[in-house]
Enzyme design. Structure first.
Site, PDB file in Angstrom:
ATOM      1  N   PHE A   9      15.560  48.707  64.904  1.00 47.26           N
ATOM      2  CA  PHE A   9      16.686  48.015  64.275  1.00 47.26           C
ATOM      3  C   PHE A   9      17.195  46.850  65.134  1.00 47.26           C
ATOM      4  CE2 PHE A   9      21.514  48.759  63.909  1.00 47.26           C
ATOM      5  CZ  PHE A   9      21.681  47.735  62.994  1.00 47.26           C
TER       6      PHE A   9
ATOM      7  N   TYR B 261      22.160  63.827  74.729  1.00 46.56           N
ATOM      8  CA  TYR B 261      21.939  62.371  74.705  1.00 46.56           C
ATOM      9  C   TYR B 261      22.905  61.692  75.678  1.00 46.56           C
ATOM     10  CZ  TYR B 261      21.517  57.665  72.623  1.00 46.56           C
ATOM     11  OH  TYR B 261      21.317  56.324  72.410  1.00 46.56           O
TER      12      TYR B 261
END
Ligand code: UDP
Length: 352
Positions: free
Chosen positions: A14, A153
């Site tokens: 993206f 994460y």
């Protein structure tokens, strides 16, 4: 003038595809991509204006090293960023973000190349009731218990940031760390064919539900607050960083749009209104329902209540965000609607 050669590791996704598009005709920079797939670049560019290197950073160590040696500035965008993945495949998240990410750092140290590393606003962890905007150099980075995989994460990315800083001190690494706050724009994630298809972020959950005539689901009532930044504003911030090497070296920059703060429940209503006014093909109107976070994402989910950036540092480079929330949503929803057949599950599967 000799162009500086940029290599985007994980750059076919993206953000990388938008950056390549913006810099395709730059007088100052050339961009090459290194990635395991190129599907989004193919959607974005009919004729590729840059070099594409098909490599897997988890295994192609020699190829990665040679590519880094041949460029001036290395962007590391390789990442698995989605709360559903943090909960459902935490080992893959840690492997790519920490162990494979370390290889990119090591190659930059070895060949003495500048690293622009994509960190994340997740690094700040929980807001813990604080209403203060997150500051790059002052905020604590506090997460939850180990059994809540949501934070894998955040913590692996935090460790990588700390290693980059340590290399700056001990190995002379030149670096800039960027922390994007909820980036949205054309080509974000995939269009879902059903409610449990893959692991996108909130925009794609809501947009896919609207297009499929399914309910928009608010996790735990949609109480959480986020700020959303348009990818074009993000790319302009990256260019400001490239254009100001002296001011950006050794620094972390939040990149976000504080004015675009919205509660997720209000985002659902706003997107449903925009959809009804612009794109609706029938009288079907999606419901908005509440779902339990642990059931929606899986065991080990925990949310960040509020994620508000302090952007004073990046504004010091002459950048300011320009695209406000309604325009951001209309632009991204229009692109997704008009390209829905190209953004199919099949195309996205090839990219994962
Ligand atoms: N969310 C939601 N419904 C969805 C998807 C996400 O209510 O279908 C919520 C999620 O729990 C979080 C916010 O939207 O509070 C933003 O989620 P996203 O996946 O974009 O990632 P995050 O900002 O948490 O990293």
């Amino acid at each position: 003038m000799v162009k500086q050669k940029i290599l985007c590791v994980g750059g076919a996704g993206f953000i990388g595809s938008h950056m390549s598009h913006k810099l395709a005709n730059s007088d100052n920079y050339s961009v090459a991509q290194a990635d395991i797939w190129s599907a989004k670049l193919k959607i974005r560019f009919e004729n590729k204006p840059f070099a594409f290197h098909h490599i897997d950073i988890s295994s192609d160590d020699d190829e990665l090293s040679a590519l880094v040696a041949d460029h001036d500035i290395i962007f590391n965008l390789a990442s698995k960023a989605s709360p559903r993945l943090y909960v459902q495949d935490p080992l893959a998240v840690a492997k790519l973000n920490l162990f494979d990410g370390s290889k990119v750092i090591d190659a930059c140290v070895k060949h003495r190349k500048k690293l622009v590393h994509f960190s994340t606003s997740e690094v700040y962890g929980k807001a813990l009731g604080s209403t203060e905007p997150f500051s790059e150099d002052l905020s604590n980075c506090v997460t939850g218990p180990i059994r809540n995989h949501r934070w894998i994460y955040s913590t692996t990315k935090q460790l990588l940031d700390r290693m980059i800083f340590a290399h700056g001190r001990q190995s002379g690494l030149k670096f800039t760390i960027v922390r994007p706050f909820n980036v949205v724009g054309p080509l974000i994630d995939h269009v879902m064919v059903g409610p449990d298809d893959g692991a996108p972020r909130v925009f794609s959950y809501f947009m896919s539900a609207l297009m499929n005539g399914e309910p928009l689901r608010l996790v735990d009532g949609g109480k959480a607050l986020r700020t959303f930044i348009h990818v074009d504003d993000l790319v302009n911030a990256l260019i400001a960083i490239l254009d100001n090497p002296a001011k950006s070296n050794g620094e972390i920059f939040n990149i976000g749009t504080p004015q675009n703060e919205i509660r997720i429940a209000d985002l659902a209503t706003l997107m449903r209104d925009i959809f009804a006014a612009n794109f609706e093909m029938s009288s079907v109107r999606s419901d908005i329902v509440t779902v339990d976070g642990q059931e929606f994402y899986g065991e080990g989910f925990e949310d960040t209540e509020r994620r508000m950036p302090n952007i004073d540092k990046i504004k010091g480079l002459g950048w300011t965000p320009r695209i406000m929330l309604k325009d951001l949503l209309e632009d991204t929803m229009r692109y997704t609607w008009e390209n829905r057949h190209r953004l199919t599950q099949e195309a996205m599967d090839a990219m994962e």
